[in-house]
Every structure is written in C-alpha cells, then in structure tokens.
Design an enzyme around this catalytic site. Structure first.
Site, short mmCIF file in Angstrom:
data_model
loop_
_atom_site.label_atom_id
_atom_site.label_comp_id
_atom_site.label_asym_id
_atom_site.label_seq_id
_atom_site.Cartn_x
_atom_site.Cartn_y
_atom_site.Cartn_z
CG HIS A 78 9.55 1.47 0.58
ND1 HIS A 78 8.93 1.69 -0.76
CD2 HIS A 78 8.72 1.25 1.57
CE1 HIS A 78 7.59 2.34 -0.13
NE2 HIS A 78 7.73 1.86 1.15
CE LYS B 224 -4.22 2.28 1.76
NZ LYS B 224 -2.92 2.16 2.68
NE ARG C 140 7.86 7.78 5.51
CZ ARG C 140 6.86 8.46 5.42
NH1 ARG C 140 7.03 9.18 4.06
NH2 ARG C 140 5.98 8.14 5.77
CB SER D 29 4.21 5.08 -1.71
OG SER D 29 5.13 3.84 -1.51
#
Length: 156
Positions: A17, A41, A90, A128
């Site tokens: 990040h 969430k 990514r 993460s």
C-alpha cells in the site's frame, strides 16, 4: 491543486500500500488515503486504529492526508474535490475486479478517473489478509508492514 483519493480498507496497511501511495504522491499535489467504514463488513482492526496506524506510517510524507468515510467512494471523492481515484495492482488476478470497479465508478461519475499503479515486484504477493493470518499465528510480519503495525499486533 490536483487531489487524488486512495480508497481501501487498509486492514492493516502494508508496505505494498505504501509503495503505491509513494508513487501517487509524485503524480498528484495531494493524496488522501480514505479508509472505508463498511458497517456490513466487519474489519479485523477498528477503523480508528487503522487510521491511526496509517497516519503514523505516512507522517513523513508531506502531501498525504488520512481520513475515513462511509458510502460510495465516488461521492466521497466529489466531496473532497477530487477527480482521481488511485487503485493499486499487485498481480494480474487483481485486474479483473479493479477493472469492473473502475467501470462501475465511471458509469456513476464519468468525471472521476481511476488511475492504476503497480506495486514493486517485491510487494506483489503481500495482502492484508495474508498479514492478518500470519499475525494471528504469532508469525513475523515485519517484512510486510510498517514498524507501527508490527508493534500494534505484538500488543494484541
């Protein structure tokens, strides 16, 4: 002033990040890292803790602001006077989801452009989710996250 929004859950923030963020800060006058508060969430870390960890991680980068929001990202961007969303990639597997998200945002707000920035190869496997799994098992996450995140998890 060209303002970009870098939205996400950042649960927790990773070196990947931060790599994307540093690239964005070279392209825009101001980058706002916007931590999404999604009541539907449940995040692993409380939103306030994520914001605090990000602030600590970016304290030496002048043109970065950290905030949190709920609702649609494009509405938040409009409120902040931004016409650019930053999304990090990514791997190729990220592209399909990010493309759909970008096209949906474009359909809702064509004046807002999504800019994709690719992490350095040494960070492209970090997520993460992976960091959380390693941390839950008391593994060493120091290669993947800033020092303040390591300290936070060590206190848990």
């Amino acid at each position: 002033m060209k303002i970009a929004i870098y939205p996400g859950s950042f649960d927790p923030i990773t070196k990947g990040h931060l790599d994307v963020l540093k690239k964005a800060t070279c392209l825009f006058d101001k980058v706002i890292i916007a931590v999404l508060q999604n009541d539907a969430k449940k995040g692993f870390l409380p939103t306030a803790d994520r914001v605090a960890l990000i602030k600590e991680s970016v304290k030496d980068i002048e043109n970065v602001e950290v905030d949190s929001f709920d609702g649609l990202t494009i509405e938040y961007a409009k409120k902040k006077g931004s016409t650019v969303l930053i999304r990090g990639l990514r791997a190729v597997s990220d592209f399909e989801y990010e493309m759909q998200l970008s096209q949906t945002n474009n359909a809702l707000a064509p004046e807002i452009t999504t800019v994709f920035l690719i992490t350095k190869p040494k960070y492209n496997f970090i997520s993460s989710s992976t960091v959380k799994e390693i941390a839950k098992m008391k593994g060493d996450i120091s290669k993947f996250v800033p020092p303040c995140v390591v300290e936070y998890f060590n206190k848990m």
